[in-house]
Scaffold this motif. Structure first.
Motif, PDB file in Angstrom:
ATOM      1  N   PHE A  17       0.932  -1.099  -0.061  1.00 61.66           N
ATOM      2  CA  PHE A  17       0.203   0.117   0.075  1.00 61.66           C
ATOM      3  C   PHE A  17       0.714   1.140   0.133  1.00 61.66           C
ATOM      4  CE2 PHE A  17      -3.025  -3.356   1.433  1.00 61.66           C
ATOM      5  CZ  PHE A  17      -3.716  -3.260   0.403  1.00 61.66           C
ATOM      6  N   GLY A  40      -8.028   1.795  -3.806  1.00 58.74           N
ATOM      7  CA  GLY A  40      -6.923   0.877  -3.501  1.00 58.74           C
ATOM      8  C   GLY A  40      -6.981   0.329  -2.024  1.00 58.74           C
ATOM      9  N   ILE A  41      -6.256   1.003  -1.104  1.00 60.35           N
ATOM     10  CA  ILE A  41      -6.288   0.140   0.315  1.00 60.35           C
ATOM     11  C   ILE A  41      -7.702   0.268   0.742  1.00 60.35           C
ATOM     12  CG2 ILE A  41      -5.808   2.349   1.370  1.00 60.35           C
ATOM     13  CD1 ILE A  41      -3.979   0.720   3.247  1.00 60.35           C
ATOM     14  N   GLY A  42      -8.055  -0.745   1.386  1.00 63.15           N
ATOM     15  CA  GLY A  42      -9.267  -0.985   2.178  1.00 63.15           C
ATOM     16  C   GLY A  42      -9.667   0.180   3.297  1.00 63.15           C
ATOM     17  N   LYS A 109      -4.037  -6.616  11.761  1.00 56.25           N
ATOM     18  CA  LYS A 109      -2.868  -6.582  11.180  1.00 56.25           C
ATOM     19  C   LYS A 109      -1.884  -6.689  12.087  1.00 56.25           C
ATOM     20  CE  LYS A 109      -0.141  -3.179   8.550  1.00 56.25           C
ATOM     21  NZ  LYS A 109      -0.257  -1.940   7.818  1.00 56.25           N
ATOM     22  N   TYR A 132      -3.266 -11.429   1.703  1.00 57.80           N
ATOM     23  CA  TYR A 132      -2.915 -10.467   2.508  1.00 57.80           C
ATOM     24  C   TYR A 132      -1.324 -10.129   2.895  1.00 57.80           C
ATOM     25  CZ  TYR A 132      -3.675  -6.861   6.398  1.00 57.80           C
ATOM     26  OH  TYR A 132      -3.390  -5.888   7.160  1.00 57.80           O
ATOM     27  N   ASN A 187      -9.704 -11.241   1.891  1.00 61.80           N
ATOM     28  CA  ASN A 187      -8.793 -10.441   1.372  1.00 61.80           C
ATOM     29  C   ASN A 187      -7.771 -10.785   0.794  1.00 61.80           C
ATOM     30  OD1 ASN A 187      -7.517  -7.908   0.762  1.00 61.80           O
ATOM     31  ND2 ASN A 187      -7.059  -7.439   2.851  1.00 61.80           N
ATOM     32  N   TYR A 218     -13.410  -9.400   7.972  1.00 62.62           N
ATOM     33  CA  TYR A 218     -14.590  -9.144   7.291  1.00 62.62           C
ATOM     34  C   TYR A 218     -15.812  -9.839   7.494  1.00 62.62           C
ATOM     35  CZ  TYR A 218     -10.544  -6.587   5.009  1.00 62.62           C
ATOM     36  OH  TYR A 218      -9.662  -5.734   4.864  1.00 62.62           O
ATOM     37  N   LYS A 249     -13.294  -2.743   9.966  1.00 63.53           N
ATOM     38  CA  LYS A 249     -14.407  -2.710   8.858  1.00 63.53           C
ATOM     39  C   LYS A 249     -15.640  -2.733   9.214  1.00 63.53           C
ATOM     40  CE  LYS A 249     -10.078  -2.283   6.905  1.00 63.53           C
ATOM     41  NZ  LYS A 249      -9.522  -3.077   6.253  1.00 63.53           N
ATOM     42  N   TYR A 347     -14.607  -6.092  -0.919  1.00 65.84           N
ATOM     43  CA  TYR A 347     -13.801  -6.147  -2.090  1.00 65.84           C
ATOM     44  C   TYR A 347     -14.111  -6.818  -3.525  1.00 65.84           C
ATOM     45  CZ  TYR A 347     -10.518  -4.819   1.631  1.00 65.84           C
ATOM     46  OH  TYR A 347      -9.993  -4.224   2.598  1.00 65.84           O
ATOM     47  N   ARG A 388      -7.825  -5.614  -7.584  1.00 61.42           N
ATOM     48  CA  ARG A 388      -8.884  -5.578  -6.634  1.00 61.42           C
ATOM     49  C   ARG A 388      -9.348  -4.004  -6.547  1.00 61.42           C
ATOM     50  NH1 ARG A 388      -7.425  -5.693  -0.096  1.00 61.42           N
ATOM     51  NH2 ARG A 388      -7.375  -3.428  -0.614  1.00 61.42           N
TER      52      ARG A 388
END
Ligand code: MLT
Length: 411
Positions: A17, A40-42, A109, A132, A187, A218, A249, A347, A388
């Motif tokens: 990212f 781009g980045i979620g 993360k 991911y 993802n 998610y 999210k 996504y 994506r």
């Protein structure tokens, strides 16, 4: 003389990212008039649910008086939040997880990377491809891999391709592996795992004394009935799995930071002497040393996700992003793009038109339509030829993005 951790030099140039952000910055500098839409980045775009904001305000007020002020909290999270999670996310869905099996953290993360601290270097690791990137890079950082080949595959990791050819369903590994990363809803592909598929993995883990790292960040986006929301819905999973969940999210906490990891008390792995050691005990020990817990105010905000009004607001938020995903799906299909995901996930995973590579398609979209997405190959070699798009954006931007996409791809 000071020495670096040489493993960092095995990493590819940039984390995906930041690398995209760098390219977009360069383009913006050269084309300042371009109105770039970022898919781009979620990263979420809509404000926090009102119930969370109210609870955070109340939490802040408590900090302003000596009687209710809070200093260091419990490293594993306040009981009020652990109880709310256990009750709402698990017990009410018939899943036997107790509050003390929940570890509140600042992100999935972080946790999917940090979890490696309690696992030995001898473990053989399997990841899906595409994946991911955090799962791979954190294994590289701790030294569990060799160098990357030309396609970016690291020596020492077992890659399990998930592409349209196998209906995005990974085969069990040919060789014995000890740690397996599964992420569902997935993802980057946006696809889900069926109960049967997860059962196959749980059985594999049992037969091979392996541990599954199940990233369910998610989960809140699952709309179809019968799709498992937690690996602990699968019989036997409590003996083989750790689950990662997040408010990022679900409730827009990407900037606020709050997540949790579930480690069943009975879960074990072997020490060097071949004895079983509790992973719950090791993970309890780790944050006690390395972490001081998520801020009280934030945990109060997360607790409010489970209030009746919080639940309604969160559902509305998720419906909003899923409608974005639907608009993207349908808009792309109209111009003949093959689209996956986006039904139970925020996504969209698309096949690039013709034989365009993922990065060429990235450049084409950026230059011609001022749209940013994520090249599939950035998630792994098997992601080459895919791309994506994130549904996290305002409705106006999504509608505009669809038009621009159609203009470029539809000619
Ligand atoms: C993504 O775009 O894949 C996510 O935003 C990454 C993350 O949640 O860290």
């Amino acid at each position: 003389m000071a020495y670096i951790n040489d493993n960092y030099q095995k990493l590819k140039a940039g984390y995906l990212f930041p690398e995209i952000a760098r390219r977009v910055r360069e383009f913006s500098a050269a084309t300042p008039s371009a109105k770039i839409i970022r898919l781009g980045i979620g990263d979420v775009t809509e404000p926090l649910p009102a119930a969370c904001i109210k609870a955070m305000h109340t939490g802040l007020d408590e900090m302003s008086s000596r009687e209710t002020f809070k200093g260091y909290g419990p490293e594993q999270g306040y009981d009020f939040l652990r109880d709310a999670i256990a009750t709402n996310d698990f017990k009410q869905r018939g899943i036997d997880i107790s509050a003390d099996e929940i570890f509140v953290s600042d992100g999935s993360k972080c946790d999917t990377g940090n979890i490696l601290d309690i696992f030995g270097m001898k473990n053989k690791v399997a990841v899906l491809d595409p994946v991911y990137p955090v799962y791979v890079d954190t294994n590289v950082m701790v030294g569990r891999t060799g160098a990357a080949d030309a396609q970016g595959r690291y020596d020492g990791l077992v890659y399990l391709p998930v592409t349209a050819e196998n209906d995005f369903t990974p085969e069990l590994p040919q060789e014995k592996v000890d740690l397996i990363y599964l992420c569902y809803p997935n993802n980057p592909t946006g696809m889900v795992a069926s109960r049967e598929m997860l059962k196959k993995w749980v059985d594999y883990a049992k037969a091979n004394n392996a541990i599954i790292f199940y990233d369910a960040a998610y989960e809140a986006y699952i709309t179809e009935p019968n799709v498992p929301r937690s690996i602990f819905e699968i019989e036997g999973a409590k003996d083989v799995a750790i689950e990662f969940r997040s408010f990022s999210k679900t409730a827009g906490f990407t900037g606020t930071r709050c997540a949790f990891t579930v480690i069943p008390k009975g879960l074990t792995a072997k020490n060097d002497k071949g004895e079983d050691v509790s992973l719950h005990a090791l993970w309890t020990r780790r944050p006690s040393t390395r972490f001081n817990g998520v801020p009280y105010i934030i945990q109060r905000g997360a607790e409010a996700v489970y209030s009746p009004e919080g639940q309604l607001q969160v559902q509305e938020l998720i419906r909003f992003y899923l409608t974005n995903a639907k608009l993207l799906r349908e808009g792309l299909e109209k111009v003949g793009i093959r689209v996956y995901g986006g039904v139970n996930a925020p996504y969209i995973w698309l096949k690039t038109p013709g034989n365009t590579t993922s990065w060429d398609f990235f450049d084409q979209l950026l230059n011609k339509a001022h749209l940013v997405g994520t090249p599939g190959s950035g998630f792994g070699a098997a992601g080459e030829g895919y791309f994506r798009l994130s549904a996290f954006n305002s409705r106006a931007n999504i509608e505009e993005a669809v038009k621009r996409f159609q203009a470029v791809v539809g000619g």
